[in-house]
Design a protein around this motif. Structure first.
Motif: not given
Length: 243
Positions: A89-90, A95-98, A100-101, A104-105
């Motif tokens: 995922v990472v 992805i970390q700016d959405t 969803l993170w 998902l984190k």
């Protein structure tokens, strides 16, 4: 059962690692295990029903993608699938700016995705086989009544297929319960993770893992009892009439 209860009582009384604090870890682990298995099974079942119908379609562009999905997820270890989703995922760009993170984190949700996709693949094949085994007589009778394909699927084929698939699906539920033990490798504090924590803290692997094994055994017996009860109720018409 009385002997098992006596063994638990003696174990809790004589072993210092079973304190209110450590039992709290086991309780949290049990909650996480049940939540992970239950949600993955429910979502997987909801996905499997339409996928099983699509799997039996005569149109290749519908059935072959489903076949490929089930083939991949049934042909590779669940642990590998969990690693690929959890660590992969990472590497998705941005992805970390959405939003969803935020979800998902947390290790629980990648694990839920992996478990859901895995059980949905197995359940799809179970239901597909049960649908294919539907008696021609049932289908012809439904057609004689003028039922459409959708109505026949909803009233005749799916209920009949579900009854036939029940024993195999019960095994899948037990498999998912046992497979949930790998969730601890991605930092989820499930039952196995709780046992590892107690082992690391008190250096008592035998007691910690034996206690967790007993909990898994109790959960397995409960699932077996539930499915035996459902089979008895739903398949009662198949029992031979004596006399």
């Amino acid at each position: 059962m009385e002997q098992l209860n006596a063994w638990f009582t003696e174990l809790l009384a004589d072993n210092a690692i079973f304190t209110a604090n450590t039992l709290g870890y086991y309780l949290d682990g049990l909650g996480n295990t049940v939540r992970l298995v239950f949600l993955s099974l429910v979502i997987g079942l909801l996905l499997a029903v339409p996928l099983a119908i699509a799997r039996g379609s005569r149109r290749k562009w519908i059935k072959w993608p489903v076949f490929f999905y089930t083939y991949v997820f049934r042909g590779t270890p669940l642990l590998i699938q969990l690693y690929m989703i959890y660590y992969g995922v990472v590497f998705i760009e941005g992805i970390q700016d959405t939003i969803l993170w935020v979800v998902l984190k947390d290790a629980f949700f990648p694990a839920l995705i992996a478990f859901t996709l895995n059980t949905a693949a197995y359940t799809t094949e179970i239901f597909h086989g049960a649908i294919k085994a539907t008696s021609r007589g049932e289908i012809e009778a439904a057609r004689a009544y003028g039922m459409s394909r959708g109505l026949m699927m909803r009233r005749i084929i799916l209920p009949s297929a579900f009854r036939r698939a029940l024993p195999a699906y019960g095994n899948e539920v037990i498999f998912m319960l046992h497979a949930s033990a790998i969730a601890s490798v991605v930092t989820i504090m499930d039952l196995t993770g709780a046992a590892r924590f107690v082992y690391a803290r008190f250096y008592a692997p035998f007691d910690a893992f034996l206690f967790v094994a007993a909990i898994y055994l109790c959960l397995t017996f409960a699932i077996l009892y539930l499915f035996r009860y459902l089979e008895k109720k739903l398949l009662a018409h198949l029992k031979p009439i004596n006399g």
